[in-house]
Write a protein that holds these residues in place. Structure first.
Motif, PDB file in Angstrom:
ATOM      1  N   GLN A  40       3.808  24.681  28.613  1.00 37.83           N
ATOM      2  CA  GLN A  40       3.702  23.464  27.811  1.00 37.83           C
ATOM      3  C   GLN A  40       5.072  23.256  27.168  1.00 37.83           C
ATOM      4  OE1 GLN A  40       0.952  21.489  27.871  1.00 37.83           O
ATOM      5  NE2 GLN A  40       0.328  22.990  29.418  1.00 37.83           N
ATOM      6  N   PRO A  41       5.487  22.033  26.941  1.00 37.58           N
ATOM      7  CA  PRO A  41       6.820  21.811  26.369  1.00 37.58           C
ATOM      8  C   PRO A  41       7.055  22.600  25.079  1.00 37.58           C
ATOM      9  CG  PRO A  41       5.869  19.730  27.063  1.00 37.58           C
ATOM     10  CD  PRO A  41       4.798  20.775  27.232  1.00 37.58           C
ATOM     11  N   GLU A  42       6.064  22.615  24.206  1.00 35.03           N
ATOM     12  CA  GLU A  42       6.226  23.278  22.912  1.00 35.03           C
ATOM     13  C   GLU A  42       6.367  24.791  23.067  1.00 35.03           C
ATOM     14  OE1 GLU A  42       3.338  21.473  23.699  1.00 35.03           O
ATOM     15  OE2 GLU A  42       4.188  19.576  23.029  1.00 35.03           O
ATOM     16  N   SER A  43       5.567  25.390  23.951  1.00 35.24           N
ATOM     17  CA  SER A  43       5.624  26.843  24.100  1.00 35.24           C
ATOM     18  C   SER A  43       6.922  27.281  24.780  1.00 35.24           C
ATOM     19  CB  SER A  43       4.406  27.370  24.862  1.00 35.24           C
ATOM     20  OG  SER A  43       4.340  26.824  26.165  1.00 35.24           O
ATOM     21  N   LEU A  44       7.398  26.528  25.748  1.00 36.38           N
ATOM     22  CA  LEU A  44       8.659  26.859  26.406  1.00 36.38           C
ATOM     23  C   LEU A  44       9.818  26.705  25.418  1.00 36.38           C
ATOM     24  CD1 LEU A  44      10.216  27.671  28.940  1.00 36.38           C
ATOM     25  CD2 LEU A  44      10.242  25.247  29.596  1.00 36.38           C
ATOM     26  N   ARG A  45       9.807  25.643  24.652  1.00 40.93           N
ATOM     27  CA  ARG A  45      10.892  25.377  23.694  1.00 40.93           C
ATOM     28  C   ARG A  45      11.070  26.510  22.693  1.00 40.93           C
ATOM     29  NH1 ARG A  45      14.443  25.609  20.955  1.00 40.93           N
ATOM     30  NH2 ARG A  45      15.523  24.039  19.716  1.00 40.93           N
ATOM     31  N   LEU A  46       9.964  27.150  22.292  1.00 41.33           N
ATOM     32  CA  LEU A  46      10.027  28.221  21.297  1.00 41.33           C
ATOM     33  C   LEU A  46      10.929  29.377  21.734  1.00 41.33           C
ATOM     34  CD1 LEU A  46       6.311  28.438  20.132  1.00 41.33           C
ATOM     35  CD2 LEU A  46       8.268  27.563  18.824  1.00 41.33           C
ATOM     36  N   PHE A  47      11.021  29.641  23.019  1.00 35.67           N
ATOM     37  CA  PHE A  47      11.845  30.755  23.499  1.00 35.67           C
ATOM     38  C   PHE A  47      13.325  30.552  23.201  1.00 35.67           C
ATOM     39  CE2 PHE A  47       8.115  31.766  26.005  1.00 35.67           C
ATOM     40  CZ  PHE A  47       8.142  33.148  26.034  1.00 35.67           C
ATOM     41  N   PHE A  48      13.773  29.320  23.106  1.00 30.18           N
ATOM     42  CA  PHE A  48      15.203  29.047  23.016  1.00 30.18           C
ATOM     43  C   PHE A  48      15.745  29.032  21.592  1.00 30.18           C
ATOM     44  CE2 PHE A  48      13.680  26.838  26.925  1.00 30.18           C
ATOM     45  CZ  PHE A  48      14.152  27.793  27.806  1.00 30.18           C
ATOM     46  N   GLY A  49      14.856  28.990  20.606  1.00 31.28           N
ATOM     47  CA  GLY A  49      15.297  29.070  19.213  1.00 31.28           C
ATOM     48  C   GLY A  49      16.457  28.153  18.912  1.00 31.28           C
ATOM     49  N   ALA A  50      17.519  28.733  18.338  1.00 31.35           N
ATOM     50  CA  ALA A  50      18.685  27.959  17.928  1.00 31.35           C
ATOM     51  C   ALA A  50      19.783  27.924  18.988  1.00 31.35           C
ATOM     52  CB  ALA A  50      19.242  28.539  16.628  1.00 31.35           C
ATOM     53  N   LEU A  51      19.494  28.437  20.184  1.00 34.61           N
ATOM     54  CA  LEU A  51      20.502  28.412  21.245  1.00 34.61           C
ATOM     55  C   LEU A  51      20.894  26.979  21.607  1.00 34.61           C
ATOM     56  CD1 LEU A  51      19.097  31.042  23.783  1.00 34.61           C
ATOM     57  CD2 LEU A  51      21.076  31.309  22.282  1.00 34.61           C
ATOM     58  N   ALA A  52      22.138  26.800  22.006  1.00 37.76           N
ATOM     59  CA  ALA A  52      22.593  25.504  22.515  1.00 37.76           C
ATOM     60  C   ALA A  52      21.847  25.211  23.815  1.00 37.76           C
ATOM     61  CB  ALA A  52      24.097  25.537  22.760  1.00 37.76           C
TER      62      ALA A  52
END
Length: 140
Positions: A40-52
């Motif tokens: 899901q977009p939200e769950s995938l996004r969480l992995f990247f944190g503050a990374l560019a």
């Protein structure tokens, strides 16, 4: 020791080495197929944190190497949409221990995060060895 949910591309040489390092440190590794996971977009996004955004991408992915995808030109929303459509674009591995998430396998960062018994593998575990061989041979 920790239970590590390890999202990988099955058959990836580096992912296999990374899992061995985790297991040698006493961690339980639960391998999952990054390519078939129902993201899901939200769950995938969480992995990247503050990374560019550019650091979210697998630089060895064919679409990036061929210039079809330019991570530096994408918004977060565009990047996630592309990754959902083509999971090969996702920087691997994605790892989860409890509620803590990590992308990529920088050995020092992983050691600081959950501990590695030994870091004897001096190979760059972030770059696909097949890409290096192809680059040396001139086959892209």
């Amino acid at each position: 020791m920790a239970t590590v949910y390890f999202y990988e591309k099955p058959g990836c040489i580096n992912n296999t080495r990374q899992k061995k390092l985790l297991a040698a440190a006493g961690h339980q590794v639960e391998a999952k197929n990054l390519l078939t996971e129902s993201w899901q977009p939200e769950s995938l996004r969480l992995f990247f944190g503050a990374l560019a955004v550019r650091d979210w991408f697998n630089v060895s992915a064919p679409a990036i190497k061929q210039g079809e995808v330019e991570p530096d030109k994408l918004t977060e929303h565009q990047a996630i949409a592309l990754m959902l459509a083509n999971p090969l674009l996702i920087h691997r591995p994605l790892m989860q221990v409890d509620n803590s998430l990590m992308v990529g396998f920088d050995q020092e960062a992983v050691d600081n995060w959950i501990g590695l018994k030994e870091k004897t593998d001096t190979t760059d575990l972030e770059i696909c060895p097949r890409s290096l061989v192809q680059a040396r041979c001139g086959h892209e």
